[in-house]
Design a protein around this motif. Structure first.
Motif, PDB file in Angstrom:
ATOM      1  N   VAL A  13       0.849  -1.281   0.012  1.00 43.15           N
ATOM      2  CA  VAL A  13       0.060  -0.069  -0.053  1.00 43.15           C
ATOM      3  C   VAL A  13       0.862   1.328   0.088  1.00 43.15           C
ATOM      4  CG1 VAL A  13      -1.669   1.456   1.330  1.00 43.15           C
ATOM      5  CG2 VAL A  13      -1.947  -1.140   1.032  1.00 43.15           C
ATOM      6  N   ALA A  14       1.932   1.292   0.764  1.00 43.45           N
ATOM      7  CA  ALA A  14       2.942   2.398   0.965  1.00 43.45           C
ATOM      8  C   ALA A  14       3.470   2.514  -0.438  1.00 43.45           C
ATOM      9  CB  ALA A  14       3.923   2.189   1.911  1.00 43.45           C
ATOM     10  N   ASP A  15       4.134   1.564  -1.065  1.00 48.49           N
ATOM     11  CA  ASP A  15       4.696   1.636  -2.478  1.00 48.49           C
ATOM     12  C   ASP A  15       3.760   2.253  -3.523  1.00 48.49           C
ATOM     13  OD1 ASP A  15       7.016   0.734  -1.272  1.00 48.49           O
ATOM     14  OD2 ASP A  15       6.791  -1.306  -2.198  1.00 48.49           O
ATOM     15  N   ALA A  16       2.511   1.734  -3.435  1.00 44.59           N
ATOM     16  CA  ALA A  16       1.357   1.986  -4.582  1.00 44.59           C
ATOM     17  C   ALA A  16       1.065   3.459  -4.222  1.00 44.59           C
ATOM     18  CB  ALA A  16       0.313   1.276  -4.383  1.00 44.59           C
ATOM     19  N   LEU A  17       1.132   4.069  -3.111  1.00 42.54           N
ATOM     20  CA  LEU A  17       0.680   5.378  -2.812  1.00 42.54           C
ATOM     21  C   LEU A  17       1.774   6.379  -3.309  1.00 42.54           C
ATOM     22  CD1 LEU A  17      -1.206   5.247   0.310  1.00 42.54           C
ATOM     23  CD2 LEU A  17      -2.088   6.011  -1.764  1.00 42.54           C
ATOM     24  N   GLN A  18       3.031   6.009  -3.032  1.00 44.42           N
ATOM     25  CA  GLN A  18       4.112   6.636  -3.746  1.00 44.42           C
ATOM     26  C   GLN A  18       4.233   6.787  -5.248  1.00 44.42           C
ATOM     27  OE1 GLN A  18       7.106   8.667  -2.511  1.00 44.42           O
ATOM     28  NE2 GLN A  18       5.801   8.856  -0.657  1.00 44.42           N
ATOM     29  N   TYR A  19       3.893   5.509  -5.694  1.00 46.93           N
ATOM     30  CA  TYR A  19       4.072   5.308  -7.210  1.00 46.93           C
ATOM     31  C   TYR A  19       2.845   6.097  -7.862  1.00 46.93           C
ATOM     32  CZ  TYR A  19       3.595   2.130 -11.295  1.00 46.93           C
ATOM     33  OH  TYR A  19       3.467   1.780 -12.822  1.00 46.93           O
ATOM     34  N   SER A  55       3.413  16.168 -15.846  1.00 49.66           N
ATOM     35  CA  SER A  55       3.430  14.937 -15.792  1.00 49.66           C
ATOM     36  C   SER A  55       4.840  14.032 -16.096  1.00 49.66           C
ATOM     37  CB  SER A  55       2.403  14.230 -16.696  1.00 49.66           C
ATOM     38  OG  SER A  55       2.236  12.543 -16.305  1.00 49.66           O
ATOM     39  N   ARG A  56       5.419  14.557 -17.156  1.00 48.39           N
ATOM     40  CA  ARG A  56       6.729  13.871 -17.498  1.00 48.39           C
ATOM     41  C   ARG A  56       7.803  14.291 -16.587  1.00 48.39           C
ATOM     42  NH1 ARG A  56      11.062  14.375 -21.155  1.00 48.39           N
ATOM     43  NH2 ARG A  56      11.224  12.433 -22.300  1.00 48.39           N
ATOM     44  N   MET A  57       7.718  15.647 -16.018  1.00 43.10           N
ATOM     45  CA  MET A  57       8.626  15.948 -15.052  1.00 43.10           C
ATOM     46  C   MET A  57       8.450  15.400 -13.692  1.00 43.10           C
ATOM     47  SD  MET A  57       8.251  20.216 -15.858  1.00 43.10           S
ATOM     48  CE  MET A  57       9.215  20.735 -14.418  1.00 43.10           C
ATOM     49  N   CYS A  58       7.197  14.983 -13.443  1.00 39.75           N
ATOM     50  CA  CYS A  58       6.926  14.346 -11.914  1.00 39.75           C
ATOM     51  C   CYS A  58       7.435  12.846 -12.109  1.00 39.75           C
ATOM     52  CB  CYS A  58       5.670  14.529 -11.649  1.00 39.75           C
ATOM     53  SG  CYS A  58       4.944  16.163 -11.438  1.00 39.75           S
ATOM     54  N   ALA A  59       7.256  12.239 -13.443  1.00 41.41           N
ATOM     55  CA  ALA A  59       7.726  11.055 -13.610  1.00 41.41           C
ATOM     56  C   ALA A  59       9.213  10.927 -13.398  1.00 41.41           C
ATOM     57  CB  ALA A  59       7.442  10.234 -15.084  1.00 41.41           C
ATOM     58  N   LEU A  60       9.864  11.890 -13.998  1.00 43.70           N
ATOM     59  CA  LEU A  60      11.411  11.774 -14.013  1.00 43.70           C
ATOM     60  C   LEU A  60      11.995  12.173 -12.728  1.00 43.70           C
ATOM     61  CD1 LEU A  60      12.224  13.922 -17.227  1.00 43.70           C
ATOM     62  CD2 LEU A  60      13.250  11.633 -16.597  1.00 43.70           C
ATOM     63  N   GLY A  61      11.568  13.080 -11.864  1.00 47.00           N
ATOM     64  CA  GLY A  61      11.981  13.713 -10.766  1.00 47.00           C
ATOM     65  C   GLY A  61      11.104  12.815  -9.434  1.00 47.00           C
ATOM     66  N   HIS A  62      10.419  12.000  -9.686  1.00 48.18           N
ATOM     67  CA  HIS A  62       9.580  11.320  -8.453  1.00 48.18           C
ATOM     68  C   HIS A  62       9.065  12.569  -7.447  1.00 48.18           C
ATOM     69  CE1 HIS A  62      11.336   6.971  -9.076  1.00 48.18           C
ATOM     70  NE2 HIS A  62      10.800   7.538 -10.205  1.00 48.18           N
ATOM     71  N   ARG A  63       8.285  13.087  -8.254  1.00 45.13           N
ATOM     72  CA  ARG A  63       7.704  14.176  -7.329  1.00 45.13           C
ATOM     73  C   ARG A  63       6.025  14.457  -7.677  1.00 45.13           C
ATOM     74  NH1 ARG A  63      11.415  13.483  -4.671  1.00 45.13           N
ATOM     75  NH2 ARG A  63      12.865  14.858  -3.956  1.00 45.13           N
ATOM     76  N   PRO A  64       5.324  14.649  -6.888  1.00 39.50           N
ATOM     77  CA  PRO A  64       3.817  14.826  -6.904  1.00 39.50           C
ATOM     78  C   PRO A  64       3.426  15.410  -8.105  1.00 39.50           C
ATOM     79  CG  PRO A  64       4.279  15.218  -4.540  1.00 39.50           C
ATOM     80  CD  PRO A  64       5.618  15.365  -5.400  1.00 39.50           C
ATOM     81  N   SER A 289       3.652 -14.369  -2.065  1.00 37.46           N
ATOM     82  CA  SER A 289       5.100 -14.380  -2.413  1.00 37.46           C
ATOM     83  C   SER A 289       5.808 -13.111  -1.914  1.00 37.46           C
ATOM     84  CB  SER A 289       5.061 -14.442  -4.150  1.00 37.46           C
ATOM     85  OG  SER A 289       4.492 -13.379  -4.711  1.00 37.46           O
ATOM     86  N   GLY A 290       5.144 -12.362  -1.602  1.00 27.98           N
ATOM     87  CA  GLY A 290       5.826 -10.992  -1.208  1.00 27.98           C
ATOM     88  C   GLY A 290       5.129  -9.738  -1.274  1.00 27.98           C
ATOM     89  N   ALA A 291       5.840  -8.571  -1.209  1.00 30.36           N
ATOM     90  CA  ALA A 291       5.214  -7.077  -1.322  1.00 30.36           C
ATOM     91  C   ALA A 291       4.806  -7.175  -2.848  1.00 30.36           C
ATOM     92  CB  ALA A 291       5.856  -6.333  -1.005  1.00 30.36           C
ATOM     93  N   ALA A 292       3.905  -6.436  -3.479  1.00 30.83           N
ATOM     94  CA  ALA A 292       3.726  -6.086  -4.742  1.00 30.83           C
ATOM     95  C   ALA A 292       4.855  -5.561  -5.558  1.00 30.83           C
ATOM     96  CB  ALA A 292       2.368  -5.324  -4.957  1.00 30.83           C
ATOM     97  N   GLU A 293       5.010  -5.952  -6.728  1.00 35.58           N
ATOM     98  CA  GLU A 293       5.992  -5.443  -7.736  1.00 35.58           C
ATOM     99  C   GLU A 293       5.280  -4.465  -8.576  1.00 35.58           C
ATOM    100  OE1 GLU A 293       8.644  -7.704  -9.463  1.00 35.58           O
ATOM    101  OE2 GLU A 293       9.155  -8.877  -7.612  1.00 35.58           O
ATOM    102  N   LEU A 294       5.411  -2.931  -8.772  1.00 34.11           N
ATOM    103  CA  LEU A 294       4.880  -1.958  -9.517  1.00 34.11           C
ATOM    104  C   LEU A 294       5.945  -1.644 -10.541  1.00 34.11           C
ATOM    105  CD1 LEU A 294       3.349  -0.233  -6.771  1.00 34.11           C
ATOM    106  CD2 LEU A 294       2.006  -1.875  -8.317  1.00 34.11           C
ATOM    107  N   PRO A 295       6.081  -2.079 -11.523  1.00 33.46           N
ATOM    108  CA  PRO A 295       6.847  -1.637 -12.629  1.00 33.46           C
ATOM    109  C   PRO A 295       6.848  -0.361 -13.123  1.00 33.46           C
ATOM    110  CG  PRO A 295       5.150  -2.837 -13.654  1.00 33.46           C
ATOM    111  CD  PRO A 295       4.948  -3.100 -12.284  1.00 33.46           C
ATOM    112  N   ALA A 296       8.138   0.418 -13.187  1.00 32.09           N
ATOM    113  CA  ALA A 296       8.336   1.897 -13.558  1.00 32.09           C
ATOM    114  C   ALA A 296       8.034   1.850 -14.884  1.00 32.09           C
ATOM    115  CB  ALA A 296       9.731   2.209 -13.186  1.00 32.09           C
ATOM    116  N   PRO A 297       7.146   3.007 -15.433  1.00 34.64           N
ATOM    117  CA  PRO A 297       6.644   3.052 -16.612  1.00 34.64           C
ATOM    118  C   PRO A 297       7.979   3.653 -17.541  1.00 34.64           C
ATOM    119  CG  PRO A 297       5.152   4.299 -15.610  1.00 34.64           C
ATOM    120  CD  PRO A 297       6.377   3.599 -14.517  1.00 34.64           C
TER     121      PRO A 297
END
Length: 355
Positions: A13-19, A55-64, A289-297
């Motif tokens: 859940v934590a990883d998904a919300l950051q993602y 959107s592209r800038m946020c994907a690059l910089g990992h910012r909201p 099998s563990g925590a969910a894996e969320l592949p980066a676009p």
């Protein structure tokens, strides 16, 4: 029997919300880019360009994607062959995931949830509690949809108990002008029909988790009443001309979603919940099998767009601006601001009004 460990669910859940705080879904990017390509209104085209560039800038910089990082809504489908290895309740595990996500030092997300909503309205400081919906289903896994819903679009939600003979289309089109641009279009409209009052609202919210696929529906045609409504409303809502950020143009909605449920013979409950241009949701499955894996676009998923401000650019010195100059600004003007700017929100506005 599948065993789901407590920390795997919390971390997922934590990883998904950051993602979702910095990645738009790919279907949304594709639909927004298509809207940009066909838009003819300069102000609306520029607004869509800003959304895509941001959107592209946020994907690059990992910012909201948006400063309003939302109130968390979670739909949890628990397989009946699942056992939890946990000493916390399911709701507590989800809320701990929210807490970890919003307090993560590398990307702290704005906490917007207030306790005592009609009293002190005190910030809970970690964006908990989430709005959590559970369902027990056949199977040996746990499916979770995580969404972060902005307050501006949520504020434009509408509900009505229509008469059975009333037109859903007419009612929806009556609401669009009342919603204005405060829900930050272009986005999606989720529509729930049937059940009871609370069921219709839940259906509307849940429908927004579906991918954007209106073009596929247009190509194959409707096979039921809900799909007929989607097609009719998609055309008619976009024809209202509200457009991107309320600036006019061709695209007010990227898709219309409709979910329905059997209802009482005397009732026709109908709900609308809009999703703004900061559409944030993701789905994952826990299978033990563990925590969910969320592949980066991939970065190539985002179009490379250069903003063209056009002839309506006005340079504004905030230290010397006059009321007369402000009166000369027109909707659609691009203002380049320089100087000192003080900002305030609801509490500041209330205090200024009282003073």
């Amino acid at each position: 029997m599948t065993v789901i460990r407590q920390d795997d669910l919390i971390q997922s859940v934590a990883d998904a919300l950051q993602y979702i705080s910095y990645y738009h879904p790919k279907d949304f990017i594709d639909a927004m880019n298509a809207a940009y390509e066909r838009e003819e209104n300069p102000a609306a085209k520029d607004a869509i360009a800003q959304i895509l560039i941001n959107s592209r800038m946020c994907a690059l910089g990992h910012r909201p994607i948006c400063q309003d990082t939302g109130i968390v809504t979670v739909f949890v489908h628990v397989g009946m062959n699942v056992r939890f290895e946990a000493d916390m309740s399911l709701d507590d595990m989800v809320n701990e995931g929210v807490r970890r996500a919003y307090l993560l030092p590398d990307n702290v997300l704005r906490a917007s949830v207030l306790a005592d909503p009609d009293g002190k309205r005190a910030n809970t400081k970690d964006n908990t509690p989430a709005i959590i919906h559970h369902k027990l289903v056949p199977g040996d896994s746990v499916e979770i949809h995580v969404a972060a819903k902005g307050g501006g679009s949520e504020a434009k939600s509408k509900f009505a108990m229509l008469n059975p003979s009333d037109s859903v289309v007419d009612w929806v089109l009556e609401q669009i002008p009342k919603m204005g641009a405060g829900w930050c279009p272009p986005g999606m409209l989720g529509i729930g029909i049937g059940g009871t009052a609370e069921k219709a609202m839940q259906l509307a919210k849940e429908s927004l988790l579906e991918p954007i696929d209106i073009q596929e529906l247009q190509a194959r045609g409707a096979s039921n009443r809900a799909e007929e409504l989607r097609l009719e409303l998609f055309e008619k809502v976009n024809a209202t001309g509200v457009g991107a950020q309320g600036l006019g143009g061709l695209t007010t909605v990227l898709d219309i979603k409709v979910m329905d449920y059997p209802t009482h013979a005397a009732n026709k409950p109908v709900a609308i919940i809009p999703n703004c241009a900061a559409t944030r949701h993701v789905h994952f499955t826990l299978d033990g099998s563990g925590a969910a894996e969320l592949p980066a676009p991939k970065l190539e998923d985002w179009p490379e767009i250069t903003r063209e401000a056009g002839d309506s650019v006005k340079r504004v010195n905030l230290d010397t601006v006059t009321p007369e100059e402000v009166q000369s600004w027109q909707p659609g003007d691009t203002l380049l601001l320089n100087g000192k700017l003080l900002t305030g929100r609801d509490a500041a506005h209330k205090r200024m009004t009282e003073m």
